[in-house]
Write an enzyme that holds these catalytic residues in place. Sequence first.
Site, PDB file in Angstrom:
ATOM      1  N   TRP A  61      46.697  -4.458 -12.650  1.00 39.31           N
ATOM      2  CA  TRP A  61      47.619  -5.577 -12.802  1.00 39.31           C
ATOM      3  C   TRP A  61      48.641  -5.553 -11.660  1.00 39.31           C
ATOM      4  CZ3 TRP A  61      52.982  -5.489 -13.497  1.00 39.31           C
ATOM      5  CH2 TRP A  61      53.561  -6.749 -13.696  1.00 39.31           C
ATOM      6  N   ASP A  99      45.782 -19.060 -20.085  1.00 36.85           N
ATOM      7  CA  ASP A  99      46.090 -17.641 -19.902  1.00 36.85           C
ATOM      8  C   ASP A  99      45.288 -16.783 -20.872  1.00 36.85           C
ATOM      9  OD1 ASP A  99      47.351 -15.496 -18.709  1.00 36.85           O
ATOM     10  OD2 ASP A  99      49.362 -16.313 -18.964  1.00 36.85           O
ATOM     11  N   MET A 100      45.208 -15.489 -20.563  1.00 38.02           N
ATOM     12  CA  MET A 100      44.491 -14.521 -21.397  1.00 38.02           C
ATOM     13  C   MET A 100      45.078 -13.152 -21.064  1.00 38.02           C
ATOM     14  SD  MET A 100      41.760 -12.128 -21.176  1.00 38.02           S
ATOM     15  CE  MET A 100      40.432 -11.546 -22.198  1.00 38.02           C
ATOM     16  N   ASP A 156      49.982 -11.941 -10.876  1.00 41.47           N
ATOM     17  CA  ASP A 156      51.371 -12.062 -11.320  1.00 41.47           C
ATOM     18  C   ASP A 156      52.342 -11.557 -10.261  1.00 41.47           C
ATOM     19  OD1 ASP A 156      50.925 -13.271 -13.749  1.00 41.47           O
ATOM     20  OD2 ASP A 156      50.987 -11.418 -14.915  1.00 41.47           O
ATOM     21  N   ASP A 188      55.003 -20.445 -21.137  1.00 42.03           N
ATOM     22  CA  ASP A 188      55.049 -19.864 -22.476  1.00 42.03           C
ATOM     23  C   ASP A 188      56.362 -20.208 -23.189  1.00 42.03           C
ATOM     24  OD1 ASP A 188      54.581 -18.303 -24.676  1.00 42.03           O
ATOM     25  OD2 ASP A 188      54.395 -16.416 -23.582  1.00 42.03           O
ATOM     26  N   ASP A 247       0.864  -1.186   0.000  1.00 39.25           N
ATOM     27  CA  ASP A 247       0.000   0.000   0.000  1.00 39.25           C
ATOM     28  C   ASP A 247       0.899   1.234   0.000  1.00 39.25           C
ATOM     29  OD1 ASP A 247      -2.053   1.789   0.171  1.00 39.25           O
ATOM     30  OD2 ASP A 247      -2.502   1.393   2.283  1.00 39.25           O
ATOM     31  N   ARG A 284      50.496  -6.135 -25.901  1.00 43.55           N
ATOM     32  CA  ARG A 284      51.468  -7.240 -25.777  1.00 43.55           C
ATOM     33  C   ARG A 284      51.664  -7.940 -27.132  1.00 43.55           C
ATOM     34  NH1 ARG A 284      52.271  -9.505 -20.544  1.00 43.55           N
ATOM     35  NH2 ARG A 284      52.304 -11.560 -21.532  1.00 43.55           N
TER      36      ARG A 284
END
Length: 730
Positions: free
Chosen positions: A201, A480-481, A550, A369, A51, A445
Amino acid sequence: MQVTGSQPLFFLQCAASSYVIGVHPQGTLCHLYWGPKVSADACADFAKLLDIPVRPFSTDIRNSDGARTPLDILPSEYPTANTGDFAPPAIDVEHADGSRGLRLAYESHRIIPGKPPIPGLPSTYAETDDEAATLEILLRDAPSNILVTLRYAVFANRDAIARSAEVKNEGAQPVTLRRALSAAIDFPERPLDMIHLPGAWARERWVERQPLHSGEQWIASRRGASSHQHNPFFALASPETTEEQGEVFGFSFVYSGNHIGGVDVDQYRRPRALAGIHPDGFAWRLETGETFHTPEVVLAHSSQGLGALSRTYHRLYRERLVRGPWRDRERPVLINNWEATYFDFTEDKLAGIASIAAEIGCELFVLDDGWFGRRGAPDSALGDWFVNKDKLPDGLSALVKRINDQGLAFGLWFEPEMVSEKSRLHEQHPDWCLHLPNRPRTQSRFQLVLDFSRAEVVDAIFAQMEAVIASAPIRYIKWDMNRHLTEIGSAALPPGRQGETAHRHILGVYSLLERILARFPEILIEGCSGGGGRFDPGMLHYTPQIWTSDNSDAIARLRIQHGTSLVYPLCTMGAHISAVPNHQVHRATSMRTRGHVALAGIFGFELDLGALNQADRDEAATLTRLAKKLRHLIRHGDHYRLADPFATEDAAWMIALPDASEAIVTHVTTLIHANWHAPRLRLRALDPDATYRNEINSAEQWRGDFLMRVGLPLTHRHDFTSTLWHLKRV
């Protein structure tokens, strides 16, 4: 879960909290309550909240009985745009004639045992139908025949509700979704603080807390990923809320792409909280009969402070978000070669690192890598997932055998979503990356982003990965990305669907992860994105652990891990010992301190063990044995934050088994002040009537009530030093 009354009231009952929704006589679904548990016997009292008197200058609509409903102050459960509600909407639809607006009215509901999955999206789950129940409420916009189904999955024995929405076009014309958020909640007027986890980062998920103010306050990512900058989580807390007391409401978005979350405080000081896919750049065309599913937001409530809220998320996410065989397994102690060799390695050098790792007790060797294509630097070969014979002339299988022969399992690094301009894949398919016609392609990168909205691109990457993983006994993937999305456009989508690219891209990422896990169900995947740039619940559905940052400096990690623990369990947080001086902040700390901090997560090493002196190598072996001895607590224990590194020069935490039989306690000092008397560290969650022995130094014993009310003495008083206690009930 209970439904009462001819004008429905929905009572969603959790372990210690309730969530109440009502249908206004005008048809709008209204939010009435979220907080400590209340009985459904109070339905008459809650009905009175519907109400709502008209206020000056408010927009309203006439009901059939002539009464006026003030649309701009209704506490709408799923507010719409351009139809009388001026606060930020949850949904905005553009119709075929270019007009925008919906007025959603309640049509029906049903209750489903258990929790159905969301097609194509990660989500929490129930293993049995008695763990959860799902309320579906169907709303309809009559002129357009747009249907919105709101879903509420209630975990009865937890203080958590998973909300999502489904939008279906049953009209005769196509429409375009300009905004489709997952949840909205209108709170009554009250002072609240907003707590969230911003960062960058190497500085992810720091804790910030500010009082709400009039107007809008948001966290968001437009980067195509959940991001280092704003984690898809926020909480609203009473100003007096601490770790151990006070009320707090959590919003955790199970999604890995663009997101928005936050609060708008209106002129009556009422906060509206919203969370979902970021609407900037988003436009989803719905043809007749088509449906769009939003990702889910996991809502959690605590009346006992931030610590209890965190433990609700921890238990739910480690038990009913993470899935597969690794959900319940203790994770292996790993050694990663990256900071030991970077791109400069040979098979013999890798085998030498693995040999020392086996001596100190590691269980998994991870080749990072540089193993593929013509990869010798960061500017080439991404997208070419075949073995670099210049570095590994005998192939991957020969290296894996050498590693396995030393008693270590083998893991491998991939970055599946990226492509280098200097690559065979890009030469063959230059249009397979995200790009805009006739515009430069922004690099980061030296990388471009593959267009995972295209099935043929996902198929090609899957075929390459499948061949590599099947070629040798690979037990682990580091996924990874390392850059965010720009020029978000797809050569495969027509002009009217370009706004779908970012979301379709994330769906493609999820589909590739799903296919890899279906093909290799025993593999353990660790997520990574420049460290912690995609540490979100969506990724945890596929990757049971994520590289936290990292930045592996022990002192920097105190804040990163403290903030991450606000919503994410320790058993999802990759935490490694790295070399000193640290490669990110150039600080030197002892092997012991680095180890004690890394023991608060998935323990491992990120350095050249052969470069250690004998004392540090011995300490590393001791820490590895301790990690194996304690990892069941990381997996099953409840986490308590005892000292806040954002507020003091100390950090401390405790991990205790639910039955109070065993606990780890860790304290780290960052900077010492002159002539300072060290406080005691009061513990939590022990048996007050039991005696506990320190397994690190068996001469130390204390009663549980003493440890909780008086506390452990702190004896280390030097910069960057730490103490760890392993307590067992005698």
